[in-house]
Write a protein that holds these residues in place. Sequence first.
Motif, PDB file in Angstrom:
ATOM      1  N   VAL A 114      25.870  64.430  47.755  1.00  0.00           N
ATOM      2  CA  VAL A 114      26.118  63.544  48.893  1.00  0.00           C
ATOM      3  C   VAL A 114      25.009  63.602  49.930  1.00  0.00           C
ATOM      4  O   VAL A 114      24.943  62.749  50.826  1.00  0.00           O
ATOM      5  N   SER A 115      24.121  64.573  49.849  1.00  0.00           N
ATOM      6  CA  SER A 115      23.049  64.683  50.837  1.00  0.00           C
ATOM      7  C   SER A 115      21.932  63.677  50.616  1.00  0.00           C
ATOM      8  O   SER A 115      21.096  63.463  51.499  1.00  0.00           O
ATOM      9  N   VAL A 116      21.880  63.042  49.442  1.00  0.00           N
ATOM     10  CA  VAL A 116      20.830  62.050  49.170  1.00  0.00           C
ATOM     11  C   VAL A 116      21.067  60.826  50.049  1.00  0.00           C
ATOM     12  O   VAL A 116      22.194  60.330  50.165  1.00  0.00           O
ATOM     13  N   THR A 117      20.011  60.320  50.690  1.00  0.00           N
ATOM     14  CA  THR A 117      20.135  59.205  51.624  1.00  0.00           C
ATOM     15  C   THR A 117      19.278  58.018  51.196  1.00  0.00           C
ATOM     16  O   THR A 117      18.404  58.135  50.320  1.00  0.00           O
ATOM     17  N   ASN A 118      19.514  56.895  51.856  1.00  0.00           N
ATOM     18  CA  ASN A 118      18.663  55.725  51.632  1.00  0.00           C
ATOM     19  C   ASN A 118      17.223  56.014  52.021  1.00  0.00           C
ATOM     20  O   ASN A 118      16.286  55.506  51.401  1.00  0.00           O
ATOM     21  N   ALA A 119      17.034  56.830  53.065  1.00  0.00           N
ATOM     22  CA  ALA A 119      15.677  57.189  53.480  1.00  0.00           C
ATOM     23  C   ALA A 119      14.954  57.957  52.380  1.00  0.00           C
ATOM     24  O   ALA A 119      13.756  57.743  52.135  1.00  0.00           O
ATOM     25  N   ASP A 120      15.671  58.851  51.686  1.00  0.00           N
ATOM     26  CA  ASP A 120      15.075  59.590  50.572  1.00  0.00           C
ATOM     27  C   ASP A 120      14.614  58.625  49.481  1.00  0.00           C
ATOM     28  O   ASP A 120      13.499  58.741  48.954  1.00  0.00           O
ATOM     29  N   TRP A 121      15.479  57.691  49.147  1.00  0.00           N
ATOM     30  CA  TRP A 121      15.144  56.740  48.095  1.00  0.00           C
ATOM     31  C   TRP A 121      14.012  55.815  48.521  1.00  0.00           C
ATOM     32  O   TRP A 121      13.147  55.473  47.716  1.00  0.00           O
ATOM     33  N   ALA A 122      14.030  55.386  49.770  1.00  0.00           N
ATOM     34  CA  ALA A 122      12.986  54.485  50.247  1.00  0.00           C
ATOM     35  C   ALA A 122      11.611  55.155  50.175  1.00  0.00           C
ATOM     36  O   ALA A 122      10.627  54.536  49.762  1.00  0.00           O
ATOM     37  N   ARG A 123      11.547  56.433  50.570  1.00  0.00           N
ATOM     38  CA  ARG A 123      10.275  57.155  50.480  1.00  0.00           C
ATOM     39  C   ARG A 123       9.820  57.262  49.027  1.00  0.00           C
ATOM     40  O   ARG A 123       8.641  57.064  48.718  1.00  0.00           O
ATOM     41  N   ALA A 124      10.743  57.575  48.133  1.00  0.00           N
ATOM     42  CA  ALA A 124      10.386  57.722  46.719  1.00  0.00           C
ATOM     43  C   ALA A 124       9.926  56.393  46.114  1.00  0.00           C
ATOM     44  O   ALA A 124       9.061  56.365  45.233  1.00  0.00           O
ATOM     45  N   ALA A 125      10.513  55.302  46.584  1.00  0.00           N
ATOM     46  CA  ALA A 125      10.178  53.978  46.043  1.00  0.00           C
ATOM     47  C   ALA A 125       9.030  53.309  46.783  1.00  0.00           C
ATOM     48  O   ALA A 125       8.621  52.195  46.416  1.00  0.00           O
ATOM     49  N   LEU A 126       8.525  53.969  47.844  1.00  0.00           N
ATOM     50  CA  LEU A 126       7.451  53.402  48.668  1.00  0.00           C
ATOM     51  C   LEU A 126       7.884  52.059  49.258  1.00  0.00           C
ATOM     52  O   LEU A 126       7.117  51.071  49.277  1.00  0.00           O
ATOM     53  N   LEU A 127       9.121  52.028  49.755  1.00  0.00           N
ATOM     54  CA  LEU A 127       9.676  50.844  50.382  1.00  0.00           C
ATOM     55  C   LEU A 127      10.252  51.214  51.740  1.00  0.00           C
ATOM     56  O   LEU A 127      10.559  52.381  52.000  1.00  0.00           O
ATOM     57  N   SER A 128      10.452  50.227  52.588  1.00  0.00           N
ATOM     58  CA  SER A 128      11.230  50.461  53.800  1.00  0.00           C
ATOM     59  C   SER A 128      12.700  50.540  53.412  1.00  0.00           C
ATOM     60  O   SER A 128      13.101  50.046  52.348  1.00  0.00           O
ATOM     61  N   GLU A 129      13.512  51.152  54.266  1.00  0.00           N
ATOM     62  CA  GLU A 129      14.948  51.230  53.965  1.00  0.00           C
ATOM     63  C   GLU A 129      15.546  49.831  53.858  1.00  0.00           C
ATOM     64  O   GLU A 129      16.407  49.579  53.007  1.00  0.00           O
ATOM     65  N   ARG A 130      15.091  48.926  54.724  1.00  0.00           N
ATOM     66  CA  ARG A 130      15.634  47.561  54.684  1.00  0.00           C
ATOM     67  C   ARG A 130      15.268  46.877  53.374  1.00  0.00           C
ATOM     68  O   ARG A 130      16.120  46.224  52.732  1.00  0.00           O
ATOM     69  N   SER A 131      14.028  47.044  52.921  1.00  0.00           N
ATOM     70  CA  SER A 131      13.602  46.425  51.662  1.00  0.00           C
ATOM     71  C   SER A 131      14.348  47.036  50.480  1.00  0.00           C
ATOM     72  O   SER A 131      14.750  46.335  49.554  1.00  0.00           O
ATOM     73  N   LEU A 132      14.528  48.367  50.518  1.00  0.00           N
ATOM     74  CA  LEU A 132      15.272  49.042  49.454  1.00  0.00           C
ATOM     75  C   LEU A 132      16.680  48.496  49.360  1.00  0.00           C
ATOM     76  O   LEU A 132      17.161  48.148  48.267  1.00  0.00           O
ATOM     77  N   THR A 133      17.351  48.392  50.497  1.00  0.00           N
ATOM     78  CA  THR A 133      18.735  47.929  50.501  1.00  0.00           C
ATOM     79  C   THR A 133      18.830  46.484  50.029  1.00  0.00           C
ATOM     80  O   THR A 133      19.716  46.131  49.239  1.00  0.00           O
ATOM     81  N   ARG A 134      17.915  45.644  50.477  1.00  0.00           N
ATOM     82  CA  ARG A 134      17.938  44.235  50.083  1.00  0.00           C
ATOM     83  C   ARG A 134      17.704  44.085  48.581  1.00  0.00           C
ATOM     84  O   ARG A 134      18.423  43.332  47.899  1.00  0.00           O
ATOM     85  N   LEU A 135      16.733  44.808  48.037  1.00  0.00           N
ATOM     86  CA  LEU A 135      16.444  44.727  46.607  1.00  0.00           C
ATOM     87  C   LEU A 135      17.598  45.279  45.784  1.00  0.00           C
ATOM     88  O   LEU A 135      17.994  44.684  44.766  1.00  0.00           O
ATOM     89  N   PHE A 136      18.149  46.397  46.222  1.00  0.00           N
ATOM     90  CA  PHE A 136      19.255  47.009  45.482  1.00  0.00           C
ATOM     91  C   PHE A 136      20.462  46.077  45.481  1.00  0.00           C
ATOM     92  O   PHE A 136      21.123  45.890  44.448  1.00  0.00           O
ATOM     93  N   GLN A 137      20.757  45.498  46.646  1.00  0.00           N
ATOM     94  CA  GLN A 137      21.893  44.580  46.753  1.00  0.00           C
ATOM     95  C   GLN A 137      21.707  43.381  45.830  1.00  0.00           C
ATOM     96  O   GLN A 137      22.652  42.937  45.164  1.00  0.00           O
ATOM     97  N   ARG A 138      20.496  42.865  45.767  1.00  0.00           N
ATOM     98  CA  ARG A 138      20.230  41.702  44.925  1.00  0.00           C
ATOM     99  C   ARG A 138      20.399  42.023  43.446  1.00  0.00           C
ATOM    100  O   ARG A 138      20.930  41.213  42.674  1.00  0.00           O
ATOM    101  N   GLU A 139      19.976  43.211  43.016  1.00  0.00           N
ATOM    102  CA  GLU A 139      19.997  43.547  41.590  1.00  0.00           C
ATOM    103  C   GLU A 139      21.332  44.110  41.122  1.00  0.00           C
ATOM    104  O   GLU A 139      21.708  43.939  39.959  1.00  0.00           O
ATOM    105  N   VAL A 140      22.043  44.791  42.023  1.00  0.00           N
ATOM    106  CA  VAL A 140      23.252  45.510  41.599  1.00  0.00           C
ATOM    107  C   VAL A 140      24.528  44.891  42.166  1.00  0.00           C
ATOM    108  O   VAL A 140      25.604  45.031  41.593  1.00  0.00           O
ATOM    109  N   GLY A 141      24.416  44.213  43.297  1.00  0.00           N
ATOM    110  CA  GLY A 141      25.588  43.610  43.900  1.00  0.00           C
ATOM    111  C   GLY A 141      26.280  44.475  44.930  1.00  0.00           C
ATOM    112  O   GLY A 141      27.324  44.095  45.467  1.00  0.00           O
ATOM    113  N   THR A 142      25.727  45.649  45.189  1.00  0.00           N
ATOM    114  CA  THR A 142      26.243  46.543  46.213  1.00  0.00           C
ATOM    115  C   THR A 142      25.074  47.303  46.819  1.00  0.00           C
ATOM    116  O   THR A 142      23.969  47.295  46.261  1.00  0.00           O
TER     117      THR A 142
END
Length: 255
Positions: A169-197
Amino acid sequence: MKNIPVAELDDDPRAVLPIATDYPPGCLLDWHEHRRAQFLYAARGTMVADTDRGTWTIPRERAVMIPARTRHRVMMDGVRTASLYVEPAAVPWWPDSCEVVEVGPLLRELLLAAAELPVGYRVSGRDGALIDLLLHELATLTPLPLHVPLPTSPVLRSLCREFLLHPHVSVTNADWARAALLSERSLTRLFQREVGTGPSAWRRRAGLLAAVPLLRDETVSEVAARLGYATPAAFTHAFTRELSMTPSSLRTVPS
Protein backbone atom coordinates in the motif's frame (compact mmCIF):
# COMPACT_ATOMS: atom_id res chain seq x y z
CA MET A 1 -9.75 -38.87 -16.75
CA LYS A 2 -6.95 -37.94 -14.39
CA ASN A 3 -3.49 -36.46 -14.91
CA ILE A 4 -3.66 -36.82 -18.69
CA PRO A 5 -2.29 -33.95 -20.85
CA VAL A 6 -5.14 -32.55 -22.91
CA ALA A 7 -2.89 -32.61 -26.00
CA GLU A 8 -3.05 -36.41 -25.93
CA LEU A 9 -6.85 -36.33 -26.21
CA ASP A 10 -7.47 -33.18 -28.22
CA ASP A 11 -8.48 -35.08 -31.35
CA ASP A 12 -11.14 -37.04 -29.46
CA PRO A 13 -14.51 -36.50 -31.19
CA ARG A 14 -16.28 -35.82 -27.89
CA ALA A 15 -17.23 -32.18 -27.45
CA VAL A 16 -16.23 -32.14 -23.77
CA LEU A 17 -13.12 -33.64 -22.19
CA PRO A 18 -13.26 -33.65 -18.37
CA ILE A 19 -9.72 -33.96 -16.95
CA ALA A 20 -8.60 -33.79 -13.30
CA THR A 21 -4.95 -32.90 -12.61
CA ASP A 22 -2.85 -32.61 -9.45
CA TYR A 23 -0.27 -29.82 -9.20
CA PRO A 24 2.39 -29.34 -6.50
CA PRO A 25 2.53 -26.10 -4.49
CA GLY A 26 4.07 -23.20 -6.41
CA CYS A 27 3.65 -24.85 -9.82
CA LEU A 28 3.66 -22.39 -12.74
CA LEU A 29 2.07 -23.47 -16.00
CA ASP A 30 3.93 -21.09 -18.26
CA TRP A 31 2.45 -19.33 -21.28
CA HIS A 32 0.39 -21.66 -23.46
CA GLU A 33 -2.99 -21.92 -25.16
CA HIS A 34 -5.59 -24.58 -25.94
CA ARG A 35 -7.53 -25.17 -29.11
CA ARG A 36 -10.60 -25.85 -26.96
CA ALA A 37 -12.29 -23.53 -24.49
CA GLN A 38 -11.36 -24.38 -20.90
CA PHE A 39 -13.37 -24.36 -17.70
CA LEU A 40 -10.61 -24.39 -15.09
CA TYR A 41 -11.82 -25.31 -11.59
CA ALA A 42 -9.69 -26.02 -8.54
CA ALA A 43 -11.33 -28.62 -6.32
CA ARG A 44 -8.71 -27.51 -3.81
CA GLY A 45 -6.09 -24.76 -3.68
CA THR A 46 -5.89 -21.32 -5.29
CA MET A 47 -4.99 -20.23 -8.82
CA VAL A 48 -3.91 -16.99 -10.47
CA ALA A 49 -4.33 -16.82 -14.25
CA ASP A 50 -2.60 -14.25 -16.48
CA THR A 51 -3.42 -13.33 -20.05
CA ASP A 52 -2.24 -10.46 -22.23
CA ARG A 53 -5.38 -8.60 -21.14
CA GLY A 54 -5.24 -8.96 -17.36
CA THR A 55 -4.90 -11.09 -14.25
CA TRP A 56 -7.64 -13.27 -12.76
CA THR A 57 -7.57 -14.59 -9.19
CA ILE A 58 -9.47 -17.83 -8.57
CA PRO A 59 -10.08 -18.77 -4.90
CA ARG A 60 -11.65 -22.08 -3.92
CA GLU A 61 -15.25 -22.63 -4.99
CA ARG A 62 -14.59 -20.46 -8.04
CA ALA A 63 -13.45 -21.27 -11.57
CA VAL A 64 -12.22 -19.37 -14.61
CA MET A 65 -13.71 -19.69 -18.08
CA ILE A 66 -10.90 -19.37 -20.64
CA PRO A 67 -11.79 -18.84 -24.32
CA ALA A 68 -10.24 -21.06 -26.95
CA ARG A 69 -6.86 -19.97 -28.32
CA THR A 70 -6.29 -17.58 -25.40
CA ARG A 71 -2.62 -17.30 -24.46
CA HIS A 72 -2.38 -17.68 -20.69
CA ARG A 73 -0.32 -18.89 -17.77
CA VAL A 74 -1.50 -20.16 -14.39
CA MET A 75 0.14 -20.21 -10.98
CA MET A 76 -1.10 -23.26 -9.05
CA ASP A 77 -0.85 -23.29 -5.26
CA GLY A 78 -1.48 -26.86 -4.09
CA VAL A 79 -4.20 -27.31 -6.69
CA ARG A 80 -6.22 -30.29 -7.82
CA THR A 81 -8.21 -29.25 -10.87
CA ALA A 82 -11.40 -30.64 -12.30
CA SER A 83 -11.28 -29.02 -15.73
CA LEU A 84 -13.40 -29.22 -18.83
CA TYR A 85 -11.97 -28.74 -22.32
CA VAL A 86 -14.81 -27.89 -24.69
CA GLU A 87 -15.08 -27.68 -28.47
CA PRO A 88 -15.85 -24.01 -29.25
CA ALA A 89 -18.69 -24.96 -31.59
CA ALA A 90 -20.50 -26.64 -28.69
CA VAL A 91 -20.51 -23.44 -26.60
CA PRO A 92 -21.19 -20.44 -28.88
CA TRP A 93 -22.17 -18.49 -25.74
CA TRP A 94 -18.72 -18.85 -24.17
CA PRO A 95 -17.25 -15.46 -23.08
CA ASP A 96 -14.67 -13.88 -25.37
CA SER A 97 -12.47 -12.94 -22.40
CA CYS A 98 -11.61 -14.83 -19.23
CA GLU A 99 -14.28 -14.73 -16.53
CA VAL A 100 -14.19 -15.94 -12.94
CA VAL A 101 -17.43 -17.61 -11.85
CA GLU A 102 -18.77 -19.15 -8.66
CA VAL A 103 -19.06 -22.94 -8.44
CA GLY A 104 -22.08 -23.92 -6.38
CA PRO A 105 -22.67 -27.32 -4.74
CA LEU A 106 -24.45 -28.87 -7.74
CA LEU A 107 -21.86 -27.76 -10.28
CA ARG A 108 -19.04 -28.88 -7.99
CA GLU A 109 -20.47 -32.39 -7.71
CA LEU A 110 -21.05 -32.55 -11.46
CA LEU A 111 -17.44 -31.56 -12.13
CA LEU A 112 -16.10 -34.13 -9.69
CA ALA A 113 -18.34 -36.83 -11.18
CA ALA A 114 -17.22 -35.92 -14.71
CA ALA A 115 -13.58 -36.25 -13.66
CA GLU A 116 -14.28 -39.89 -12.91
CA LEU A 117 -15.42 -40.62 -16.47
CA PRO A 118 -13.02 -42.83 -18.45
CA VAL A 119 -11.27 -41.93 -21.67
CA GLY A 120 -13.75 -42.64 -24.44
CA TYR A 121 -16.80 -42.29 -22.19
CA ARG A 122 -20.17 -43.00 -23.81
CA VAL A 123 -21.94 -39.94 -25.17
CA SER A 124 -25.30 -41.58 -24.59
CA GLY A 125 -26.88 -42.76 -21.34
CA ARG A 126 -25.69 -41.48 -17.95
CA ASP A 127 -22.30 -40.23 -19.16
CA GLY A 128 -23.78 -38.12 -21.92
CA ALA A 129 -26.54 -36.81 -19.65
CA LEU A 130 -23.93 -35.75 -17.10
CA ILE A 131 -22.01 -33.78 -19.72
CA ASP A 132 -25.19 -32.20 -21.09
CA LEU A 133 -26.23 -31.08 -17.61
CA LEU A 134 -22.76 -29.62 -17.03
CA LEU A 135 -23.04 -27.49 -20.16
CA HIS A 136 -26.50 -26.31 -19.13
CA GLU A 137 -25.13 -25.27 -15.73
CA LEU A 138 -22.14 -23.46 -17.24
CA ALA A 139 -24.43 -21.44 -19.50
CA THR A 140 -26.21 -19.96 -16.46
CA LEU A 141 -23.10 -18.64 -14.68
CA THR A 142 -22.45 -14.94 -14.18
CA PRO A 143 -18.95 -13.43 -13.86
CA LEU A 144 -17.43 -12.29 -10.57
CA PRO A 145 -15.23 -9.16 -10.36
CA LEU A 146 -12.01 -10.98 -9.46
CA HIS A 147 -9.61 -9.60 -12.04
CA VAL A 148 -7.60 -6.51 -12.90
CA PRO A 149 -7.02 -5.41 -16.51
CA LEU A 150 -3.57 -4.52 -17.77
CA PRO A 151 -2.66 -1.39 -19.74
CA THR A 152 -1.31 -1.68 -23.26
CA SER A 153 1.61 0.75 -22.90
CA PRO A 154 4.79 -1.23 -22.18
CA VAL A 155 5.94 1.11 -19.40
CA LEU A 156 2.58 1.02 -17.59
CA ARG A 157 2.23 -2.72 -18.10
CA SER A 158 5.70 -3.23 -16.62
CA LEU A 159 4.77 -1.16 -13.55
CA CYS A 160 1.59 -3.21 -13.09
CA ARG A 161 3.38 -6.54 -13.48
CA GLU A 162 6.00 -5.48 -10.94
CA PHE A 163 3.30 -4.40 -8.50
CA LEU A 164 1.51 -7.75 -8.83
CA LEU A 165 4.76 -9.45 -7.84
CA HIS A 166 5.38 -7.10 -4.89
CA PRO A 167 2.11 -5.43 -3.85
CA HIS A 168 2.26 -2.87 -1.03
CA VAL A 169 0.00 0.00 0.00
CA SER A 170 2.98 2.35 0.29
CA VAL A 171 3.39 2.53 -3.51
CA THR A 172 2.10 5.89 -4.79
CA ASN A 173 1.27 7.58 -8.07
CA ALA A 174 4.38 9.71 -7.55
CA ASP A 175 6.51 6.54 -7.43
CA TRP A 176 5.02 5.31 -10.68
CA ALA A 177 5.27 8.70 -12.36
CA ARG A 178 9.00 8.90 -11.58
CA ALA A 179 9.56 5.37 -12.88
CA ALA A 180 7.61 6.13 -16.07
CA LEU A 181 9.26 9.55 -16.57
CA LEU A 182 5.83 11.17 -16.58
CA SER A 183 4.06 13.78 -14.51
CA GLU A 184 1.48 12.41 -12.08
CA ARG A 185 -1.27 14.06 -14.13
CA SER A 186 -0.02 12.48 -17.37
CA LEU A 187 0.33 9.09 -15.67
CA THR A 188 -3.21 9.22 -14.34
CA ARG A 189 -4.67 10.38 -17.65
CA LEU A 190 -2.87 7.67 -19.64
CA PHE A 191 -3.73 4.95 -17.14
CA GLN A 192 -7.39 6.01 -17.07
CA ARG A 193 -7.55 5.94 -20.86
CA GLU A 194 -6.01 2.47 -21.18
CA VAL A 195 -7.51 0.71 -18.16
CA GLY A 196 -10.70 2.59 -17.36
CA THR A 197 -9.73 3.40 -13.78
CA GLY A 198 -7.05 5.42 -12.03
CA PRO A 199 -3.73 3.92 -10.93
CA SER A 200 -4.51 4.27 -7.20
CA ALA A 201 -7.79 2.36 -7.54
CA TRP A 202 -6.05 -0.26 -9.72
CA ARG A 203 -3.29 -0.80 -7.13
CA ARG A 204 -5.81 -1.09 -4.29
CA ARG A 205 -7.77 -3.80 -6.11
CA ALA A 206 -4.67 -5.57 -7.42
CA GLY A 207 -3.12 -5.69 -3.96
CA LEU A 208 -6.26 -7.15 -2.41
CA LEU A 209 -6.54 -9.76 -5.15
CA ALA A 210 -2.87 -10.63 -4.57
CA ALA A 211 -3.84 -11.35 -0.95
CA VAL A 212 -6.21 -14.15 -1.97
CA PRO A 213 -3.60 -16.90 -2.55
CA LEU A 214 -1.63 -15.74 0.50
CA LEU A 215 -4.64 -16.30 2.74
CA ARG A 216 -4.51 -20.02 2.05
CA ASP A 217 -1.51 -20.48 4.36
CA GLU A 218 -1.02 -17.19 6.23
CA THR A 219 -3.14 -15.53 8.87
CA VAL A 220 -5.14 -12.40 8.17
CA SER A 221 -2.73 -10.46 10.39
CA GLU A 222 0.30 -11.75 8.48
CA VAL A 223 -1.19 -10.89 5.09
CA ALA A 224 -2.25 -7.43 6.31
CA ALA A 225 1.30 -6.72 7.49
CA ARG A 226 2.83 -8.07 4.28
CA LEU A 227 0.71 -5.68 2.20
CA GLY A 228 1.44 -2.73 4.47
CA TYR A 229 -1.94 -2.21 6.12
CA ALA A 230 -1.76 -0.49 9.52
CA THR A 231 -4.02 -3.06 11.19
CA PRO A 232 -5.74 -6.35 10.32
CA ALA A 233 -9.05 -4.55 10.75
CA ALA A 234 -8.13 -1.98 8.09
CA PHE A 235 -7.15 -4.78 5.70
CA THR A 236 -10.34 -6.73 6.42
CA HIS A 237 -12.49 -3.66 5.82
CA ALA A 238 -10.79 -2.86 2.50
CA PHE A 239 -10.87 -6.50 1.37
CA THR A 240 -14.56 -6.96 2.17
CA ARG A 241 -15.58 -3.66 0.57
CA GLU A 242 -13.61 -4.33 -2.62
CA LEU A 243 -14.19 -8.06 -3.15
CA SER A 244 -17.52 -8.66 -1.35
CA MET A 245 -16.08 -11.47 0.76
CA THR A 246 -14.15 -11.55 4.01
CA PRO A 247 -10.50 -12.59 4.06
CA SER A 248 -11.25 -15.10 6.82
CA SER A 249 -13.66 -16.92 4.47
CA LEU A 250 -10.65 -17.92 2.33
CA ARG A 251 -8.58 -19.29 5.17
CA THR A 252 -7.73 -22.98 5.21
CA VAL A 253 -6.26 -22.86 8.73
CA PRO A 254 -7.56 -20.82 11.67
CA SER A 255 -6.32 -17.22 12.00
